[in-house]
Structures are given as C-alpha cells and as structure tokens.
Scaffold this active site. Structure first.
Site, PDB file in Angstrom:
ATOM      1  N   GLY A 133       0.822  -1.206   0.000  1.00  0.00           N
ATOM      2  CA  GLY A 133       0.000   0.000   0.000  1.00  0.00           C
ATOM      3  C   GLY A 133       0.853   1.253   0.000  1.00  0.00           C
ATOM      4  N   ARG A 180      -1.557   6.758   2.906  1.00  0.00           N
ATOM      5  CA  ARG A 180      -0.960   7.620   3.930  1.00  0.00           C
ATOM      6  C   ARG A 180       0.001   6.859   4.827  1.00  0.00           C
ATOM      7  NH1 ARG A 180      -6.229  10.436   6.410  1.00  0.00           N
ATOM      8  NH2 ARG A 180      -6.974   8.309   6.065  1.00  0.00           N
ATOM      9  N   THR A 206      -7.212  -3.658   9.387  1.00  0.00           N
ATOM     10  CA  THR A 206      -8.365  -3.925  10.242  1.00  0.00           C
ATOM     11  C   THR A 206      -9.541  -4.397   9.393  1.00  0.00           C
ATOM     12  OG1 THR A 206      -9.065  -1.601  10.149  1.00  0.00           O
ATOM     13  CG2 THR A 206      -7.629  -2.242  11.969  1.00  0.00           C
ATOM     14  N   ALA A 263      -1.892  -6.578  14.912  1.00  0.00           N
ATOM     15  CA  ALA A 263      -2.515  -5.781  15.965  1.00  0.00           C
ATOM     16  C   ALA A 263      -3.463  -4.780  15.338  1.00  0.00           C
ATOM     17  CB  ALA A 263      -1.458  -5.060  16.801  1.00  0.00           C
ATOM     18  N   HIS A 300     -12.906   8.280  14.703  1.00  0.00           N
ATOM     19  CA  HIS A 300     -11.898   8.295  13.640  1.00  0.00           C
ATOM     20  C   HIS A 300     -12.317   9.253  12.538  1.00  0.00           C
ATOM     21  CE1 HIS A 300     -10.489   4.550  15.558  1.00  0.00           C
ATOM     22  NE2 HIS A 300      -9.331   4.826  14.987  1.00  0.00           N
ATOM     23  N   LYS A 339     -12.478   6.443   7.278  1.00  0.00           N
ATOM     24  CA  LYS A 339     -12.353   5.071   7.792  1.00  0.00           C
ATOM     25  C   LYS A 339     -13.588   4.273   7.395  1.00  0.00           C
ATOM     26  CE  LYS A 339     -11.097   2.433  11.908  1.00  0.00           C
ATOM     27  NZ  LYS A 339     -10.021   1.734  11.171  1.00  0.00           N
ATOM     28  N   GLY A 359     -10.485  -1.561  14.719  1.00  0.00           N
ATOM     29  CA  GLY A 359      -9.733  -2.704  15.217  1.00  0.00           C
ATOM     30  C   GLY A 359      -9.272  -2.505  16.649  1.00  0.00           C
ATOM     31  N   THR A 360      -8.928  -1.273  16.988  1.00  0.00           N
ATOM     32  CA  THR A 360      -8.504  -0.978  18.356  1.00  0.00           C
ATOM     33  C   THR A 360      -9.653  -1.148  19.340  1.00  0.00           C
ATOM     34  OG1 THR A 360      -6.882   0.600  17.516  1.00  0.00           O
ATOM     35  CG2 THR A 360      -7.477   0.777  19.838  1.00  0.00           C
TER      36      THR A 360
END
Length: 269
Positions: free
Chosen positions: A10, A14, A102, A124, A157, A161, A167-168
């Site tokens: 990717g 960003r 995510t 993660a 967010h 998104k 995901g967090t």
C-alpha cells in the site's frame, strides 16, 4: 549482520508513505520494495519520486511475489483481501509479516493462522505503545470491577475510515471480556438504534464516531450506579503506528513461525 530488507504494501497510501519515510531514515532497516494496487498511478515509478522527493532506488510494483521474495519483512496496512494474499506469500518467503489491516473476518483470520505455521505474523488492531498499555489496563480493570459495571467502548476516527468498530475498539472489547473470563463474541452488544430494551447485565457495547481528520480516540467506560471509570487514549499523529510497525518488523527477525501481537513485541505479557 545486514540490516533487514523491508517491503511496504500500500505504498501510495498515507500509512505507506509514512512507513517509507521512516524506513529510509532508519539505521536499522532497508527499504527493498514498495507494492501498490494494480493499475495505480505509482506503478513503475521510483517510490521517492512518486512521493515528490529524491529517487530512492526502489520501483513501485504490483508484483508482490517478486517484491517479497528477497525481503525479510513486509509491513501491511491495506485491505483484508490483500492481507490474506500477502500472508501466503510471506509464508512462502519465510518473511516476517506485520499486519496493521483492520476489518478482518473470521475466515480471513483462519487463512492468516495457517500462514503463521510457516513464518512469524505480528498482527494488531493498533501498533502504538499507549494503546497496548490501555489494553492491559482494560483487562485488569474489567477483572477487578466485575459484571455489575457496564462496559462501553467509544471510538472516533476520520471520515474516510471504512470499518466500524475500529480494530482498536475490538482489541479493547476483547481485553475487557478476557478480564471477565469470557469471550467478546458472548458479551458483545450490536450497535443500538430504536427501541432496544434495557441493557443486558455483563454486556460490552460499542459506539463509533466518524468525522473530520480525527486520527484515533478510544474510551473504555466502566459505569455503575453513582460512579464511572474512564480509560482513554488519544492519538494525534499517525507516526506512532508507523514506528510501532517498524519496531515489530525488527523484533520479529529472530522469531519462529507463529502468531504474535504488540504485547509480545513490547514485552507487556
């Protein structure tokens, strides 16, 4: 020992650009590949030039097989479908795969687990040190307070998104469930709208906010009659995620096949 060669997936995104800048400035790693989507405007260009700077000697490609074949690690903040495909390639190359993607489904995670039998995969929902400390605190507070305290995870967010909860937020919900000796699947409350009825005892709820350029905000609210405990993390700069991902890629160089997370990388377990 040579510095490990890292491929960024990717590249035009960003996070991809931030990772490329970080790796090229690092004295511990080398940028050896930049992968982007087929048909993208960066394909065939030197990645440094495509980013508006000096040449870096790495050409952006859509051939992930060739890019990963000679690398020691891939850092991947892309899409679930792409991440699953990359996992197969990193397994074949025995390269470390750092996954920040995510929105992965249970089926996606099954494929990733299979790939982890052949190479280290570090995944993660959030790569920052602060968030991973928050995860540990959430687990401990949930264990201490018990089911009389309602738990709500609130996240915010930027408008771009595409998945919710983040995901967090799911990491935090899983930690809260683990603190209670349960699984999130058993305690999770879906998004609320309309006449939902009273809250079920012991449930874990989620609320998602999307707007502006918010990098990431997460609150874990423990609410009981007459009092609340709120654990909070605010991210102001995406560089924290890039730094965590590079740290994970370097940490994984001497690790055997398996699934790891940032708590392993940071020595929090």
């Amino acid at each position: 020992m040579d510095k490990p060669g890292i491929v960024v997936a990717g590249a035009s995104g960003r996070m991809g650009q931030m990772l490329i800048r970080l790796i090229t400035a690092s004295d511990q790693a080398r940028l050896v590949g930049a992968v982007d989507r087929a048909g993208g405007p960066w394909i065939g260009q030197d990645v440094g030039v495509a980013m508006g700077g000096a040449p870096l000697g790495v050409t952006v490609t859509d051939d992930a097989i060739e890019a990963i074949a000679g690398a020691q690690a891939l850092i991947d903040f892309t899409t679930p479908a792409a991440t699953v495909a990359y996992a197969e390639l990193t397994a074949q190359a025995r390269a470390v795969h750092v996954i920040g993607t995510t929105g992965l489904s249970d089926e996606d995670l099954t494929y990733i687990a299979a790939a982890a039998r052949h190479a280290p995969i570090i995944r993660a929902g959030n790569m920052s040190l602060g968030v991973n400390l928050l995860v540990g605190l959430t687990r401990k507070v949930a264990a201490a307070l018990g089911e009389d305290w309602d738990i709500e995870v609130v996240e915010a967010h930027h408008r771009h998104k595409v998945d919710a909860p983040s995901g967090t937020a799911l990491m935090l919900g899983e930690a809260a469930a683990e603190g209670r000796g349960e699984t999130l699947a058993d305690l999770r409350t879906p998004a609320r709208e309309g006449i939902t009825g009273a809250r079920e005892r012991g449930s874990i709820g989620f609320s998602a906010i999307r707007g502006g350029d918010v990098v990431g905000e997460h609150d874990v609210i423990f609410a009981a009659d007459g009092e609340r405990v709120v654990l909070r993390h605010l991210a102001n700069d995406r560089a924290i995620f890039a730094r965590g991902a590079l740290r994970a890629a370097l940490w994984g160089q001497d690790k055997g096949p398996g699934e790891y997370d940032m708590a392993d990388v940071l020595g929090l377990d």
